[in-house]
Design a protein around this motif. Sequence first.
Motif, mmCIF file in Angstrom:
data_model
loop_
_atom_site.group_PDB
_atom_site.id
_atom_site.type_symbol
_atom_site.label_atom_id
_atom_site.label_comp_id
_atom_site.label_asym_id
_atom_site.label_seq_id
_atom_site.Cartn_x
_atom_site.Cartn_y
_atom_site.Cartn_z
ATOM 1 N N GLY A 179 4.909 -41.672 -10.800
ATOM 2 C CA GLY A 179 5.770 -41.218 -11.529
ATOM 3 C C GLY A 179 5.574 -39.775 -12.550
ATOM 4 O O GLY A 179 4.708 -39.200 -12.072
ATOM 5 N N GLU A 180 6.305 -39.777 -13.559
ATOM 6 C CA GLU A 180 6.113 -38.518 -14.372
ATOM 7 C C GLU A 180 4.615 -38.370 -15.163
ATOM 8 O O GLU A 180 4.093 -37.563 -15.093
ATOM 9 N N PRO A 181 3.916 -39.468 -15.397
ATOM 10 C CA PRO A 181 2.621 -39.570 -15.911
ATOM 11 C C PRO A 181 1.877 -38.883 -15.014
ATOM 12 O O PRO A 181 0.763 -38.504 -15.305
ATOM 13 N N LEU A 182 1.706 -39.234 -13.679
ATOM 14 C CA LEU A 182 1.012 -38.977 -12.701
ATOM 15 C C LEU A 182 1.449 -37.211 -12.631
ATOM 16 O O LEU A 182 0.442 -36.613 -12.410
ATOM 17 N N ARG A 183 2.634 -36.891 -12.501
ATOM 18 C CA ARG A 183 3.073 -35.271 -12.350
ATOM 19 C C ARG A 183 2.247 -34.699 -13.389
ATOM 20 O O ARG A 183 1.771 -33.442 -12.967
#
Lengths: 309, 309
Positions: free
Chosen positions: B169-173
């Motif tokens: 999700g956003e933490p990966l992005r």
Amino acid sequence: MILTVTLNTALDITYRVRSLRPHTSHRVSDVIERPGGKGVNVARVLAALGHEVTVTGFAGGATGRAIRDRLADTTCVRDALVPIAGATRRTIAVVDELTGDTTQLNEPGPQISPTEWDTFLDRYAELLPSASAVSLSGSLPPGVPVGAYAGLVRSARTLGVPVLLDTSGEPLRRGVAARPDIIKPNADELAELTGSHEPLRATQDARRRGAHAVVASLGAEGLLAATPEGRWRATPPSRVHGNPTGAGDSAVAGLLSGLVKRLPWPERLARAVALSAATVKAPTAGEFDAPAYEELLGRVAVTSEVIAA
Amino acid sequence: MILTVTLNTALDITYRVRSLRPHTSHRVSDVIERPGGKGVNVARVLAALGHEVTVTGFAGGATGRAIRDRLADTTCVRDALVPIAGATRRTIAVVDELTGDTTQLNEPGPQISPTEWDTFLDRYAELLPSASAVSLSGSLPPGVPVGAYAGLVRSARTLGVPVLLDTSGEPLRRGVAARPDIIKPNADELAELTGSHEPLRATQDARRRGAHAVVASLGAEGLLAATPEGRWRATPPSRVHGNPTGAGDSAVAGLLSGLVKRLPWPERLARAVALSAATVKAPTAGEFDAPAYEELLGRVAVTSEVIAA
């Protein structure tokens, strides 16, 4: 003080999920943890009614510590649990938000060593003389002898401390023979003990097996009591909807509360039924709704039962 | 030593029941507890391979204590977890004995306060200089900023410590934009990051977004890697049956182990695939079958991938 014995304490955990579907993954939206096991539930209700209560039994491991930390925060409850090497079991109630139904997962209890059992017997012998009444509730963890409750009933009777037994199966059968003051089986436990599915007959039979008073909990129909002073049926004013978890333990608390206050049997039964119904009504499993209890107390119908000759 | 970061550690509990039926009561026949959270699983596999590992992240409450007690018993794993006021989450895997299927219940993580997050950042800064590599694994608990991993990646790169990121999700992005050395998304995470469901294209796209090397885990098909030195596909010798829990974490451990031993990429990938397959084969979820690993290691096929222009 009132002494409640819970040999198989538990950390009761309630999970809320949207809908439980086997073999899929669920995000739990809400987690509630409480000290549990039937005698611990009894103690919590007694404390809420203003009684001084001492809790004994076993606790161990991280789950045992969690129980003890929480008991320390409960007013009027004194923790006299015996530490063990094993870990206190957890029970998990998964509440389905869509239907309100509950799925229950119960861990087995920890193994109790002979030394731990002896330590408990010493603790029980120390606590008993200052108890105004004692309750023995729930299942036996592995390692505790099947005749354990019978022995605990005898010790209480020797000291003249009134003793209530709330268990099932062989521990109940043996415990009854030791002549407890009160037993509080549900319909299934009573039928298993006596072989009779007819509650009036079965309560009489259970008295003949040794129980001085038998108070059978019949779910929504309330309580049926056979005592040396008479037989009564106590029923709630209307069908109560909600979660029945802990309703039986609240009834036990009502019976003990009425006993130590030397109330006549019909008032004890009214107290037990009102507490039981107020527990079903409470939004949190095992808690009771105090205003509902006050309101219900005057509206429980207690009627004499006559057995046809 | 290798440093593994697990911000959302867990006490992983496995229950065995005969058959899970919603809205009924179940007696759990077997209870297994292990310290969990993806980075903790990575650490356990690295330790079994003989690496010195330090575990950091958060732990609190009775569940946190249970994790720390067990980590203390694990050889080669040093506990550098930061204590928090909240309680570490539990995950419960209910294994159905009849079908072998698993039902998963995951608690939400505890709230992390700004002070606790600052304490963690200090701990991370202390540990990083002596690390030969660092892995950042799993979800973020409430209270941790969504850009947390991006910051941790930057600190590692500033000190020249190779850093592997395994989240979604956003933490990966955000983390990818901070240019980690390796990311290890699964097919869904990779598609969510890049918008492409075509793994070869998506791994290339993830590299353009900032990851130096992208190792996509494709379940039974093994790994697909896009690195500065080339592109490879690594596949197990045959379809492996069993429980895939922890297979991705074992792959991460294999990649880190190969990295600190300065193995060429094809050997790192072979190690990762063999560990992953040996984890699926192991009878206990998340453990790996050591003899199976040794046997599989020589039989993983690693082939160069060529992208059509």
